[in-house]
Design an enzyme around this catalytic site. Sequence first.
Site, PDB file in Angstrom:
ATOM      1  CE  LYS A 111     -24.811  -2.775 -13.380  1.00  9.68           C
ATOM      2  NZ  LYS A 111     -23.835  -4.108 -13.253  1.00  9.68           N
ATOM      3  CE  LYS A 151     -28.658  -4.992 -13.455  1.00 10.51           C
ATOM      4  NZ  LYS A 151     -27.109  -5.839 -12.972  1.00 10.51           N
TER       5      LYS A 151
HETATM    6 ZN   LIG Z   1     -20.212  -5.851 -10.836  1.00 11.34          ZN
END
Ligand SMILES: [Zn+2]
Length: 348
Positions: A220, A273
């Site tokens: 992420k 992501k």
């Molecule tokens: Zn968070």
Amino acid sequence: MTFPVTRLRRLRRTETLRAFVRETRLTPEGFIYPMFICPGERVRKEISSMPNVFNLSVDEAVREAREVKTLGIPAVVLFSLPEAKDEIATGAWAENGIVQQATRALKREVPGLLVIGDVCLCEYMSHGHCGIVKKAPMPVSSGSAGRGDGSAAAAAAAIDYEIENDSTLEILARTAVSQARAGMDIIAPSDMMDGRVAAIRKALDENGFSHIPILSYAAKFASGFYGPFREAADSAPQFGDRRSYQMDPANLREALREMETDLDEGADMLMVKPALPYLDVIHAARERFDIPIAAYQVSGEYAMIEAAARNGWIDRERIMLESLTSIQRAGASIILTYFAKDVARLLG
Ligand SMILES: [Zn+2]
């Protein structure tokens, strides 16, 4: 064999031929539709930077989820806008928390739909960070050779807090167990603390949930593409940013280490992501790991397409399909997307 014997255009002549030799077939079977759950009843409030995406009260979420299921989309992921926030994210693991209420309602009213729990603390923290915040002791500047100048003060201000890793793990694990108890089918930690997958796996197993899989937001990135989501979930950090736990957008090798670590700790599926700006990361993950790879087409990706389409600058439908096909072609078999319903309608 080369031209004139080889003519690649032979297989592009008609739509039937093109469809016949198509390598990537987009279907809703791997889609996850994100939903933002808020308190109240009959609440359906559109998020201004994300047209057609709403904050939904539990009853409205049930209606929406029925539609999602009918369209052939197998899963939703839940985010929440809790009534109250504090500095230990009580709302994240409260038995009657918003996500827990929504999960129970969805499992009861929409049988067969997979309900995925995003596990993070930012939505429930008054400061908006994903972990426990520890204020660092103020540095002693006075009397140190008389150099209490502006640059030292600026440097001190830049590091006057710390996101505590290990104490956060305990709350994340508690949140995961609470969600599993409410009926969550899959647990998806998104906080980016070190060791969270192991902590969550252990807690789930100890509480009778060894059958619940973990979809880890493994790579992420600290991305500008999350902007509209922070409005949607009211989760912008009140100070500082998330760069001390989310990944540097410049790093691919480190992303693979993050994924390897999560896999070793017991992740069943790995997520990248955002999606479109990180297709190389998705592709590398697909090559390296033999487990399902997911990608999140995030709020900023959605908002850009919607905004340009509203201005008449792009063909919305075409770009929606092209972007999702690209994410799948790169190697993601699971895609979290706000376009899920529209695409399912188009393909259905
Ligand atoms: Zn968070």
